[in-house]
Design a protein around this motif. Structure first.
Motif, PDB file in Angstrom:
ATOM      1  N   VAL A 176       0.867  -1.180   0.000  1.00  0.00           N
ATOM      2  CA  VAL A 176       0.000   0.000   0.000  1.00  0.00           C
ATOM      3  C   VAL A 176       0.900   1.225   0.000  1.00  0.00           C
ATOM      4  CG1 VAL A 176      -1.767   1.303   1.233  1.00  0.00           C
ATOM      5  CG2 VAL A 176      -1.828  -1.201   1.252  1.00  0.00           C
ATOM      6  N   PRO A 177       1.093   1.848  -1.160  1.00  0.00           N
ATOM      7  CA  PRO A 177       1.946   3.039  -1.197  1.00  0.00           C
ATOM      8  C   PRO A 177       1.278   4.210  -0.482  1.00  0.00           C
ATOM      9  CG  PRO A 177       0.899   2.699  -3.324  1.00  0.00           C
ATOM     10  CD  PRO A 177       0.570   1.494  -2.495  1.00  0.00           C
ATOM     11  N   GLU A 178       2.078   5.126  -0.022  1.00  0.00           N
ATOM     12  CA  GLU A 178       1.551   6.266   0.727  1.00  0.00           C
ATOM     13  C   GLU A 178       0.656   7.144  -0.132  1.00  0.00           C
ATOM     14  OE1 GLU A 178       3.255   9.757   3.724  1.00  0.00           O
ATOM     15  OE2 GLU A 178       4.597   8.300   2.785  1.00  0.00           O
ATOM     16  N   ASP A 179       0.908   7.167  -1.465  1.00  0.00           N
ATOM     17  CA  ASP A 179       0.126   8.013  -2.364  1.00  0.00           C
ATOM     18  C   ASP A 179      -0.959   7.222  -3.098  1.00  0.00           C
ATOM     19  OD1 ASP A 179       1.761   6.471  -3.908  1.00  0.00           O
ATOM     20  OD2 ASP A 179       2.423   8.099  -5.232  1.00  0.00           O
ATOM     21  N   ILE A 180      -1.465   6.168  -2.497  1.00  0.00           N
ATOM     22  CA  ILE A 180      -2.491   5.343  -3.133  1.00  0.00           C
ATOM     23  C   ILE A 180      -3.716   6.195  -3.469  1.00  0.00           C
ATOM     24  CG2 ILE A 180      -3.432   4.676  -0.880  1.00  0.00           C
ATOM     25  CD1 ILE A 180      -4.205   1.989  -2.118  1.00  0.00           C
ATOM     26  N   ASP A 181      -4.310   5.931  -4.638  1.00  0.00           N
ATOM     27  CA  ASP A 181      -5.505   6.659  -5.069  1.00  0.00           C
ATOM     28  C   ASP A 181      -6.722   5.994  -4.434  1.00  0.00           C
ATOM     29  OD1 ASP A 181      -7.486   8.091  -6.254  1.00  0.00           O
ATOM     30  OD2 ASP A 181      -7.104   7.389  -8.307  1.00  0.00           O
ATOM     31  N   ILE A 182      -7.132   6.522  -3.305  1.00  0.00           N
ATOM     32  CA  ILE A 182      -8.235   5.906  -2.571  1.00  0.00           C
ATOM     33  C   ILE A 182      -9.581   6.152  -3.243  1.00  0.00           C
ATOM     34  CG2 ILE A 182      -8.787   7.849  -1.052  1.00  0.00           C
ATOM     35  CD1 ILE A 182      -8.946   5.786   1.235  1.00  0.00           C
ATOM     36  N   ASP A 183      -9.649   7.121  -4.159  1.00  0.00           N
ATOM     37  CA  ASP A 183     -10.901   7.403  -4.860  1.00  0.00           C
ATOM     38  C   ASP A 183     -11.170   6.423  -5.996  1.00  0.00           C
ATOM     39  OD1 ASP A 183     -11.466   9.674  -3.288  1.00  0.00           O
ATOM     40  OD2 ASP A 183     -10.080  10.866  -4.492  1.00  0.00           O
ATOM     41  N   ASP A 184     -10.171   5.657  -6.375  1.00  0.00           N
ATOM     42  CA  ASP A 184     -10.335   4.654  -7.425  1.00  0.00           C
ATOM     43  C   ASP A 184     -11.168   3.497  -6.867  1.00  0.00           C
ATOM     44  OD1 ASP A 184     -10.152   2.808  -9.440  1.00  0.00           O
ATOM     45  OD2 ASP A 184      -7.979   2.933  -9.656  1.00  0.00           O
ATOM     46  N   ASP A 185     -12.277   3.185  -7.533  1.00  0.00           N
ATOM     47  CA  ASP A 185     -13.146   2.105  -7.057  1.00  0.00           C
ATOM     48  C   ASP A 185     -12.419   0.767  -6.987  1.00  0.00           C
ATOM     49  OD1 ASP A 185     -15.360   3.777  -6.782  1.00  0.00           O
ATOM     50  OD2 ASP A 185     -15.962   3.500  -8.873  1.00  0.00           O
ATOM     51  N   ALA A 186     -11.313   0.639  -7.690  1.00  0.00           N
ATOM     52  CA  ALA A 186     -10.575  -0.622  -7.698  1.00  0.00           C
ATOM     53  C   ALA A 186     -10.007  -0.969  -6.324  1.00  0.00           C
ATOM     54  CB  ALA A 186      -9.445  -0.564  -8.726  1.00  0.00           C
ATOM     55  N   VAL A 187      -9.864   0.010  -5.425  1.00  0.00           N
ATOM     56  CA  VAL A 187      -9.334  -0.304  -4.094  1.00  0.00           C
ATOM     57  C   VAL A 187     -10.287  -1.205  -3.324  1.00  0.00           C
ATOM     58  CG1 VAL A 187      -8.059   1.866  -3.954  1.00  0.00           C
ATOM     59  CG2 VAL A 187     -10.349   1.719  -2.966  1.00  0.00           C
ATOM     60  N   LEU A 188     -11.542  -1.296  -3.767  1.00  0.00           N
ATOM     61  CA  LEU A 188     -12.536  -2.109  -3.065  1.00  0.00           C
ATOM     62  C   LEU A 188     -12.534  -3.563  -3.510  1.00  0.00           C
ATOM     63  CD1 LEU A 188     -15.555   0.389  -3.178  1.00  0.00           C
ATOM     64  CD2 LEU A 188     -13.946   0.024  -1.305  1.00  0.00           C
ATOM     65  N   ILE A 189     -11.749  -3.889  -4.509  1.00  0.00           N
ATOM     66  CA  ILE A 189     -11.727  -5.269  -5.005  1.00  0.00           C
ATOM     67  C   ILE A 189     -11.196  -6.203  -3.916  1.00  0.00           C
ATOM     68  CG2 ILE A 189     -10.685  -6.842  -6.681  1.00  0.00           C
ATOM     69  CD1 ILE A 189     -10.606  -4.531  -8.660  1.00  0.00           C
ATOM     70  N   GLY A 190     -12.001  -7.191  -3.554  1.00  0.00           N
ATOM     71  CA  GLY A 190     -11.561  -8.230  -2.630  1.00  0.00           C
ATOM     72  C   GLY A 190     -11.549  -7.862  -1.166  1.00  0.00           C
ATOM     73  N   VAL A 191     -12.084  -6.701  -0.775  1.00  0.00           N
ATOM     74  CA  VAL A 191     -12.049  -6.317   0.639  1.00  0.00           C
ATOM     75  C   VAL A 191     -13.275  -6.866   1.359  1.00  0.00           C
ATOM     76  CG1 VAL A 191     -10.769  -4.218   0.090  1.00  0.00           C
ATOM     77  CG2 VAL A 191     -13.258  -4.117   0.320  1.00  0.00           C
ATOM     78  N   ASP A 192     -13.174  -7.000   2.690  1.00  0.00           N
ATOM     79  CA  ASP A 192     -14.312  -7.473   3.475  1.00  0.00           C
ATOM     80  C   ASP A 192     -15.249  -6.301   3.778  1.00  0.00           C
ATOM     81  OD1 ASP A 192     -13.281  -6.024   5.672  1.00  0.00           O
ATOM     82  OD2 ASP A 192     -12.125  -7.743   6.361  1.00  0.00           O
ATOM     83  N   PRO A 193     -16.474  -6.577   4.261  1.00  0.00           N
ATOM     84  CA  PRO A 193     -17.454  -5.503   4.490  1.00  0.00           C
ATOM     85  C   PRO A 193     -16.964  -4.423   5.452  1.00  0.00           C
ATOM     86  CG  PRO A 193     -18.552  -7.638   4.518  1.00  0.00           C
ATOM     87  CD  PRO A 193     -17.084  -7.914   4.467  1.00  0.00           C
ATOM     88  N   GLN A 194     -16.227  -4.812   6.496  1.00  0.00           N
ATOM     89  CA  GLN A 194     -15.741  -3.810   7.449  1.00  0.00           C
ATOM     90  C   GLN A 194     -14.721  -2.877   6.788  1.00  0.00           C
ATOM     91  OE1 GLN A 194     -15.829  -7.092   8.059  1.00  0.00           O
ATOM     92  NE2 GLN A 194     -17.293  -7.328   9.741  1.00  0.00           N
ATOM     93  N   SER A 195     -13.843  -3.440   5.967  1.00  0.00           N
ATOM     94  CA  SER A 195     -12.867  -2.606   5.253  1.00  0.00           C
ATOM     95  C   SER A 195     -13.563  -1.700   4.249  1.00  0.00           C
ATOM     96  CB  SER A 195     -11.843  -3.492   4.537  1.00  0.00           C
ATOM     97  OG  SER A 195     -11.029  -4.183   5.457  1.00  0.00           O
ATOM     98  N   GLU A 196     -14.584  -2.230   3.590  1.00  0.00           N
ATOM     99  CA  GLU A 196     -15.347  -1.428   2.628  1.00  0.00           C
ATOM    100  C   GLU A 196     -15.929  -0.190   3.301  1.00  0.00           C
ATOM    101  OE1 GLU A 196     -19.818  -1.656   1.028  1.00  0.00           O
ATOM    102  OE2 GLU A 196     -18.713  -3.548   0.920  1.00  0.00           O
ATOM    103  N   LYS A 197     -16.552  -0.374   4.473  1.00  0.00           N
ATOM    104  CA  LYS A 197     -17.157   0.756   5.180  1.00  0.00           C
ATOM    105  C   LYS A 197     -16.088   1.735   5.668  1.00  0.00           C
ATOM    106  CE  LYS A 197     -21.419  -1.530   6.735  1.00  0.00           C
ATOM    107  NZ  LYS A 197     -21.287  -2.739   5.902  1.00  0.00           N
TER     108      LYS A 197
END
Length: 624
Positions: A176-197
């Protein structure tokens, strides 16, 4: 797995951000609105001052320290799980803020919502075990409480005097780089419900920032709404009112409708729009979007969403209802307050907006209702070093179920129910002065005499059932056990009148008993004035109904009276003369209908013509 994720990313639909509807007005602010806004900004600087530059710098230091602790912890977890030094070093980790702080609201004493993002080698179990221990042992950390069984698990603590809510998310990737694009919907791929929220915290905040036009005006109105909610007892998402994210979305929504308006006008429009909004029609900042990752987006047709009474939807994918805890009862309270606030803002603007005190007056909750209940949440018989943790855990658990006591009371002959969302000290003594630690919340209500059966309102059965349900849930969730259950208490204390409330409570909330009496007198005077106006309106309506009935009867009589005269045109001159003569005789005998008909000019004219015809005929006969 990484190759599969890349292929999925390539197939993700691209989102075009558009507001849900066109603006109502794009007119620029008037000089008057700008002057009112200047007064409003000065008022907010006095009543809700922002942190100084030094205090804001201190918050940046706290966040930097937490980020350093988190990244070092991620590295150590990777090493402890036998990953190589290179993998551990590349694992990285990132820390994001969310909510009002991320938007730029820097109120004194406000907490910071913080999200720690880790790679997939680090788990939530690690977060609540090893990171929790590190934080507990840190010299700058106090009042730490780990809440691992919540819908969004978190650790809350004070770091060098700044309150921090720390959430956790693990991504399905190795670094997880420090400058990760958190607005990219791809960050949600494979995450659990708690991480998603957890991830949607900063993602939602970023979209609000993007979708809110005229950002300086947005920020000023947001500060006003936050202060208004807190002063009026409406600030608590958990207890069924408005929280930070709800206020953010609602203010941005109003700004979209009036993108160039000044803050003072936006504030008036805020209360007007929400006072007239047709719930449960949802409020959303942007059109629905599905990124195709299989995550559930809010759908009004979904069975569990049909009972949402005040849906305020988050703009980031997947869209969620941020006000799922609002009930019909808490919505009624907010609608009443919105209407009252709109009246006050209009009055303030009409007077030049030089004084905004009326809008931000403290709630009169403590002298408004006929009866009150204190819900006391406390712990007894715990060892001193265990007491603080036990109290935090128990109060947090019961607070999430406080809304159900209002629902229980609603089943009884009660009305005007209101849960006041402010945590207060324990004010009532225990038998034998048993030592305890905890807090209390208050519920106010009136008796609905129309639904009463008998002379007394019986609360005991409902309150005992409410407490039993709490204890059953606590046992199921292992918050307590059969062995230590006696240490965790919920006590409901009734007060038959506001006059019975403890002096120290009225000192804290109303400025003393005398001030409470004055507020009560003002409320009673306003109520009597409204009741008198309602009686006058009712009497006017009833008088109007009577006059309407009389008018209808009169119209009918007039129709009957006019009906024969309407036939005048069809009568011969001789017939008209006969009718006219008969009517004159009837009128002379006191028949009002015949008197009216004999006065008909058409009938008189025809009778006169008949008389002339008769005289002419007689003269002709004489001449012959």
């Amino acid at each position: 797995r990484n190759e599969s994720s890349k292929r999925m990313v390539d197939k993700l639909p691209k989102r075009v951000l558009q507001p849900t509807s066109e603006p109502i007005s794009v007119a620029p602010p008037s000089p008057f609105d700008l002057e009112c806004t200047s007064h409003l900004a000065a008022y907010m600087d006095r009543e809700s001052p922002q942190e100084s530059a030094e205090q804001q710098t201190h918050r940046v230091y706290v966040l930097s320290a937490i980020s350093t602790i988190f990244k070092e912890w991620v590295h150590s977890v990777c090493i402890s799980k036998s990953f190589s030094e290179e993998v551990a070093r590349k694992a990285g980790g990132a820390v994001f803020t969310s909510g009002s702080y991320r938007l730029g609201v820097n109120e004194r004493g406000m907490d910071i919502d913080t999200i720690c993002i880790a790679p997939q080698m680090v788990t939530r179990e690690d977060f609540f075990h090893s990171l929790k221990v590190i934080l507990e042992d840190h010299d700058s950390v106090e009042n730490l409480n780990a809440i691992d069984n919540a819908a969004v698990p978190l650790i809350t603590f004070d770091f060098d005097g700044v309150n921090v809510d720390l959430l956790f998310a693990a991504l399905a990737r190795d670094s997880v780089p420090e400058d990760i694009d958190i607005d990219d919907d791809a960050v949600l791929i494979g995450v659990d419900p708690q991480s998603e929220k957890s991830l949607n915290g900063p993602r939602v905040t970023n979209l609000i920032r993007f979708l809110a036009p005229n950002f300086p005006s947005f920020l000023l109105v947001l500060r006003c709404i936050r202060l208004w909610c807190k002063r009026r007892g409406l600030y608590s998402n958990k207890l069924g009112y408005l929280g930070g994210v709800n206020c953010n979305i609602l203010v941005a929504f109003v700004c979209q409708r009036y993108p160039h308006a000044a803050a003072s006008r936006l504030l008036e429009r805020f209360f007007y729009i929400l006072n007239h909004w047709e719930w449960p029609l949802p409020i959303s900042l942007t059109k629905p979007f599905d990124a195709g990752l299989g995550l559930e987006c809010w759908d009004p047709q979904a069975p569990r969403n049909r009972f949402h009474v005040m849906p305020i939807l988050t703009p980031a994918y997947p869209s969620m209802n941020s006000t799922y805890a609002v009930s019909h009862l808490s919505l009624e309270v907010m609608q009443f307050e919105m209407q009252l606030a709109h009246e006050k803002v209009r009055s303030i603007l009409e007077k030049g907006a030089t004084n905004w005190d009326a809008l931000f007056e403290a709630s009169e909750f403590w002298v408004t209702h006929q009866k009150y209940l204190a819900v006391e949440i406390f712990v007894v018989d715990k060892k001193p070093h265990e007491m603080a943790e036990a109290v935090r855990a128990w109060t947090g658990f019961v607070e999430s179920r406080l809304r159900t006591i209002v629902e229980a009371l609603a089943a009884l002959p009660t009305c005007n129910l209101r849960l006041y969302p402010k945590k207060l000290p324990l004010h009532t003594p225990m038998p034998k002065n048993q030592p305890r630690q905890g807090c209390s919340y208050f519920v106010g209500f009136d008796v609905d005499m129309e639904r009463m059966q008998g002379e007394e309102l019986h609360l005991t059965a409902k309150m005992e059932a409410y407490k039993a349900k709490i204890y059953d849930d606590a046992l199921k969730r292992e918050v307590l056990t059969e062995q230590n259950g006696h240490m965790y208490r919920v006590r409901v204390v009734p007060f038959n009148s506001w006059r019975d409330l403890p002096d120290e409570l009225l000192d804290e909330t109303m400025g003393g008993r005398e001030a409470a009496k004055g507020a009560r007198r003002r409320i009673v005077a306003v109520r009597r004035k409204k009741e008198a106006a309602a009686r006058e309106a009712l009497e006017a309506d009833q008088q109007g109904d009577v006059e309407g009935v009389e008018s209808t009867a009169g119209d009918k009589r007039r129709a009957e009276e006019e009906q024969p005269s309407n036939k005048v045109a069809k009568l011969s001159a001789g017939e008209a003369a006969a009718v006219f003569a008969a009517d004159e005789d009837g009128a002379a005998n006191g028949d009002p209908r015949l008197a009216a008909r004999s006065a008909d000019p058409r009938l008189a004219a025809r009778a006169k013509a008949a008389s002339a015809e008769t005289k002419a005929a007689a003269a002709a006969e004489t001449l012959q």
